[in-house]
Each structure stands twice: as structure tokens, then as C-alpha cells.
Motif scaffolding. Structure first.
Motif, mmCIF file in Angstrom:
data_model
loop_
_atom_site.group_PDB
_atom_site.id
_atom_site.type_symbol
_atom_site.label_atom_id
_atom_site.label_comp_id
_atom_site.label_asym_id
_atom_site.label_seq_id
_atom_site.Cartn_x
_atom_site.Cartn_y
_atom_site.Cartn_z
ATOM 1 N N UNK A 1 0.832 -1.206 0.000
ATOM 2 C CA UNK A 1 0.000 0.000 0.000
ATOM 3 C C UNK A 1 0.866 1.255 0.000
ATOM 4 N N UNK A 2 1.782 1.318 0.937
ATOM 5 C CA UNK A 2 2.554 2.547 1.147
ATOM 6 C C UNK A 2 3.560 2.806 0.033
ATOM 7 N N UNK A 3 4.175 1.745 -0.506
ATOM 8 C CA UNK A 3 5.148 1.948 -1.573
ATOM 9 C C UNK A 3 4.527 2.598 -2.789
ATOM 10 N N UNK A 4 3.393 2.068 -3.229
ATOM 11 C CA UNK A 4 2.706 2.639 -4.391
ATOM 12 C C UNK A 4 2.240 4.057 -4.101
ATOM 13 N N UNK A 5 1.704 4.279 -2.900
ATOM 14 C CA UNK A 5 1.227 5.622 -2.534
ATOM 15 C C UNK A 5 2.368 6.626 -2.542
ATOM 16 N N UNK A 6 3.538 6.210 -2.047
ATOM 17 C CA UNK A 6 4.679 7.126 -1.993
ATOM 18 C C UNK A 6 5.141 7.537 -3.389
ATOM 19 N N UNK A 7 5.150 6.615 -4.333
ATOM 20 C CA UNK A 7 5.600 6.949 -5.689
ATOM 21 C C UNK A 7 4.772 8.098 -6.261
ATOM 22 N N UNK A 8 3.440 7.952 -6.214
ATOM 23 C CA UNK A 8 2.575 8.969 -6.815
ATOM 24 C C UNK A 8 2.535 10.255 -5.986
ATOM 25 N N UNK A 9 2.633 10.125 -4.670
ATOM 26 C CA UNK A 9 2.616 11.315 -3.817
ATOM 27 C C UNK A 9 3.891 12.126 -3.980
ATOM 28 N N UNK A 10 5.049 11.451 -4.040
ATOM 29 C CA UNK A 10 6.314 12.157 -4.250
ATOM 30 C C UNK A 10 6.345 12.794 -5.635
ATOM 31 N N UNK A 11 5.814 12.084 -6.630
ATOM 32 C CA UNK A 11 5.763 12.649 -7.978
ATOM 33 C C UNK A 11 4.938 13.935 -8.004
ATOM 34 N N UNK A 12 3.804 13.934 -7.313
ATOM 35 C CA UNK A 12 2.935 15.109 -7.293
ATOM 36 C C UNK A 12 3.571 16.262 -6.520
ATOM 37 N N UNK A 13 4.199 15.934 -5.410
ATOM 38 C CA UNK A 13 4.702 16.982 -4.515
ATOM 39 C C UNK A 13 6.014 17.596 -4.999
ATOM 40 N N UNK A 14 6.858 16.797 -5.658
ATOM 41 C CA UNK A 14 8.196 17.280 -5.995
ATOM 42 C C UNK A 14 8.563 17.183 -7.475
ATOM 43 N N UNK A 15 7.916 16.293 -8.234
ATOM 44 C CA UNK A 15 8.359 16.038 -9.610
ATOM 45 C C UNK A 15 7.146 15.916 -10.532
ATOM 46 N N UNK A 16 6.498 16.999 -10.818
ATOM 47 C CA UNK A 16 5.274 16.924 -11.609
ATOM 48 C C UNK A 16 5.534 16.654 -13.084
ATOM 49 N N UNK A 17 6.778 16.708 -13.524
ATOM 50 C CA UNK A 17 7.119 16.296 -14.873
ATOM 51 C C UNK A 17 6.724 17.311 -15.935
ATOM 52 N N UNK A 18 7.014 16.993 -17.181
ATOM 53 C CA UNK A 18 6.765 17.944 -18.278
ATOM 54 C C UNK A 18 5.293 18.273 -18.465
ATOM 55 N N UNK A 19 4.399 17.383 -18.020
ATOM 56 C CA UNK A 19 2.964 17.624 -18.178
ATOM 57 C C UNK A 19 2.339 18.252 -16.934
ATOM 58 N N UNK A 20 3.202 18.559 -15.934
ATOM 59 C CA UNK A 20 2.709 19.126 -14.673
ATOM 60 C C UNK A 20 1.586 18.263 -14.098
ATOM 61 N N UNK A 21 1.798 16.957 -14.174
ATOM 62 C CA UNK A 21 0.773 15.991 -13.796
ATOM 63 C C UNK A 21 0.702 15.842 -12.278
ATOM 64 N N UNK A 22 -0.494 15.803 -11.738
ATOM 65 C CA UNK A 22 -0.687 15.597 -10.309
ATOM 66 C C UNK A 22 -1.607 14.392 -10.106
ATOM 67 N N UNK A 23 -1.421 13.739 -8.961
ATOM 68 C CA UNK A 23 -2.207 12.552 -8.643
ATOM 69 C C UNK A 23 -2.961 12.759 -7.335
ATOM 70 N N UNK A 24 -4.131 12.200 -7.278
ATOM 71 C CA UNK A 24 -4.919 12.151 -6.040
ATOM 72 C C UNK A 24 -4.905 10.702 -5.579
ATOM 73 N N UNK A 25 -4.184 10.430 -4.511
ATOM 74 C CA UNK A 25 -4.025 9.069 -4.011
ATOM 75 C C UNK A 25 -5.025 8.821 -2.893
#
Length: 352
Positions: free
Chosen positions: A34-58
Motif C-alpha cells: 500500500x505505502x510503496x505505491x502511494x509514496x511513488x505517486x505522492x512524491x511525484x505530485x509533490x516534488x516532480x510533476x514532470x513535463x505535463x505538470x501531472x498531479x495525482x490524487x491518491x
């Protein structure tokens, strides 16, 4: 040494609407799934939104919405599934739980999956979560993987599945499955790369302090870990050193010096403890490193051969043929075709 960590960012006006990632939870679930998958998307949203400025709601959700108790005894707060519109779910992740040979398959979770699971754009089974997807009739005859200790149980319970053992993760159409525990991180990074590209996935992997971002084809139990498990602490330190020096000439006398032994004593003790010669162990680690390097299209075969300690392309090719039954070029072409198919599948997915 302090590693620089980027400051948290707020989504800009150009950001996409949040992509909803729902992670199912139930009593006896594996907390790291549970936590590993949640951390990937949460860290991506909080620190690395990428070229598409993509955000996730976990959202970690359960059928009843009450706190659940994981296999390790950790209490996890959940949101009731009834509060979530199934049509809004971009990625639905089903973790595993309990002992791999006899995983829990909660009837209420299976019933919800059978009723609503098909509405998600991506279905993901982490570890023995694949059992729940199969029980809900969401897999059919597609290719899947699971925790290596659960492989035979999965084959027995659902003989129609095409189970591919010893894969870190596997993608077939809109279905993604993985091994357990840390493989959930690899699966999360693969999904992130599918959404936002290699650079963003690597940035998140660095923030999570992962030793390496593993390709799906890599064995769940790595060559280095297998060698460490079969040896004492002294050789475990040696294996970590080898992984950092694969591009060097790792002769027996060099390894013996690192281990603080004479070459003859080292070769004898190492073979006795690990079940294979030092040369075979080094070769296996180099092949795994080459598999990872070949996933970077910008790295030439000459560079892969040099960085992984094969010396030249001919030796790399010869070793690949002997141990993998294919050439580095063919492996890279297969990966390229798979990536192109993933992009095509994503482009043709209907909007939620």
C-alpha cells in the motif's frame, strides 16, 4: 553528505486535473504494498510533476471505510469505496496480503472489484493482489506475475492464467501485475514512466533513494541478493563493492584482496558458501546491470559493454546469447516495441 531534495511545488494553472489512484486495503494487507505505491505517486505530485505538470490524487480505500489492520499489525486509515465514483478512477491498485502461499481473498473486496473494477483505466495487482483480480474475473487469459512464493498457488487456483514467474512486474493491455513488497515501488515507477516519461520516473526513484530502478524483466531475487543470502557478512560487503566496480577488471586476486584472503583461500571459500565461482557471480551481476542499461535508448551497446565490465560489444553479445538466449540488440528492440505499444494503448484509452 546531504542530498539536495527539491522544494514541494503547488500545481500551476496549466496542471492537468488530478488523476485518481485508488489503492484498496483490507485486513491482513501487506503495508508496504500500500505505502510503496502511494509514496511513488505522492512524491511525484509533490516534488516532480514532470513535463505535463501531472498531479495525482491518491486514495487508500476499503469497502467499509474504517481503519484496517495490516499483516504486520499497522493500522491504516481508509476512505469508503462508496464515496468514490468508480468512473473517476484512473489507476486501481490491488495489493496483496498474508502468507504468499495462502493469501487472503476477501469476499467483499472481490464483489466490489467484479462490479466496478472494469471502469478503471488501469488495473494493477501488487503481489498476491493478482489473486483478487483473478477471483473477480478481471484477468481472463492474460499474462500475469506475482510474488515468487505464490506462483504455484496462483497457477493451481486459476489454471487459465498465463503466469510468468520471477518477473519484477508485467504489463498486458490495461493490466499490470508485479511481485510483492519492494516490487510495488518498481510497478509504481513503471506506471509513472508510462504517464510522464523516463526522466520523471528516475527523478522520483532518486528521491526515494532506490538503489536501482529495475526493469520488469529482471528476476525478483537479484543475482547480488542471491549471492549475499548464500554467504556471510564478509562476502555481503564484497558483493556491494562488486556492484560499484563492475567496469573494472574483477579478477580473483582483486576480489580476494577486497575480502582480505589469499586468492586460493578466497576462491575455495566463496564457492563453498555461494555455490558458484567468483567469476560466475560477477558475470550474473554484470548481465543484470546490462539489462537495466539497455532500457536507456541513449546508451550505445559499446557504452553498455564498457560500463558493465564486458569490455566490448562482442563479449556482451556472446554472454547474452549464452545466458539470456537472445542478443542485446533484440532485447532492446523488444523493449522499444513494447514502449511503442504502451504509448499506443494509452492514446486510445477512452477518457474517464
Amino acid at each position: 553528505m546531504t542530498l539536495p531534495f527539491p522544494a514541494a511545488r503547488q500545481p500551476t494553472a496549466e496542471a492537468e486535473s488530478p488523476r485518481t489512484v485508488v489503492i484498496l486495503a483490507f485486513d491482513e494487507v501487506t503495508a508496504s504494498d500500500v505505502c510503496g505505491a502511494a509514496d511513488v505517486f505522492s512524491v511525484a505530485t509533490r516534488f516532480h510533476q514532470g513535463p505535463h505538470n501531472c498531479v495525482y490524487r491518491v486514495v487508500v480505500a476499503s469497502v467499509h471505510g474504517r481503519p484496517i489492520t495490516s499483516f504486520s499489525g499497522i493500522t491504516i486509515a481508509t476512505t469508503p469505496l462508496s464515496a468514490i465514483d468508480p468512473a473517476s478512477i484512473e489507476t486501481l491498485m490491488v495489493p496483496g496480503g498474508g502468507p504468499p502461499e495462502q493469501p487472503p481473498v476477501p469476499r467483499d473486496v472481490v464483489a466490489w472489484l467484479a462490479s466496478e473494477g472494469r471502469q478503471a483505466r488501469r488495473l494493477c495487482g501488487i503481489c498476491t493482489g493478482t489473486f483478487l483480480l483473478a477471483e473477480a474475473g478481471l484477468i481472463g487469459h492474460r499474462r500475469v506475475t506475482t510474488h515468487w512464493q505464490a506462483t504455484e498457488a496462483l497457477k493451481t487456483a486459476y489454471p487459465q492464467l498465463r503466469v510468468e514467474p520471477d518477473r519484477v512486474y508485467l504489463h498486458d493491455g490495461g493490466l499490470w501485475t508485479s511481485g510483492g513488497f519492494t516490487a510495488g515501488l518498481d510497478l509504481g515507477l513503471a506506471l509513472l514512466e508510462d504517464d510522464q516519461g523516463h526522466a520523471t520516473a528516475m527523478a522520483v526513484a532518486r528521491s526515494l533513494l532506490l538503489f536501482v530502478k529495475r526493469p520488469g524483466e529482471q528476476a525478483q531475487v537479484s543475482a547480488a541478493l542471491s549471492s549475499q543470502a548464500a554467504s556471510d557478512r564478509q562476502f555481503s560487503r564484497l558483493h556491494a563493492w562488486i556492484m560499484d566496480h563492475l567496469d573494472e577488471n574483477l579478477r580473483v586476486d582483486v576480489l580476494a584482496e577486497q575480502a582480505g584472503m589469499t586468492p586460493r583461500t578466497f576462491a575455495r571459500r566463496y564457492t563453498e558458501q555461494t555455490g558458484r565461482t567468483p567469476a560466475k557471480a560477477v558475470e550474473a551481476m554484470r548481465v543484470e546491470a546490462a539489462l537495466r542499461a539497455l532500457n536507456d535508448a541513449g546508451t550505445s551497446l559499446k557504452q553498455v559493454a564498457r560500463r558493465c565490465g564486458f569490455g566490448d560489444e562482442q563479449n556482451l553479445r556472446r554472454t547474452f546469447l549464452r545466458l539470456r538466449g537472445t542478443t542485446p540488440e533484440h532485447y532492446r528492440q523488444q523493449r522499444k516495441r513494447l514502449t511503442a505499444r504502451l504509448v499506443g494503448d494509452a492514446a486510445h484509452q477512452p477518457a474517464a
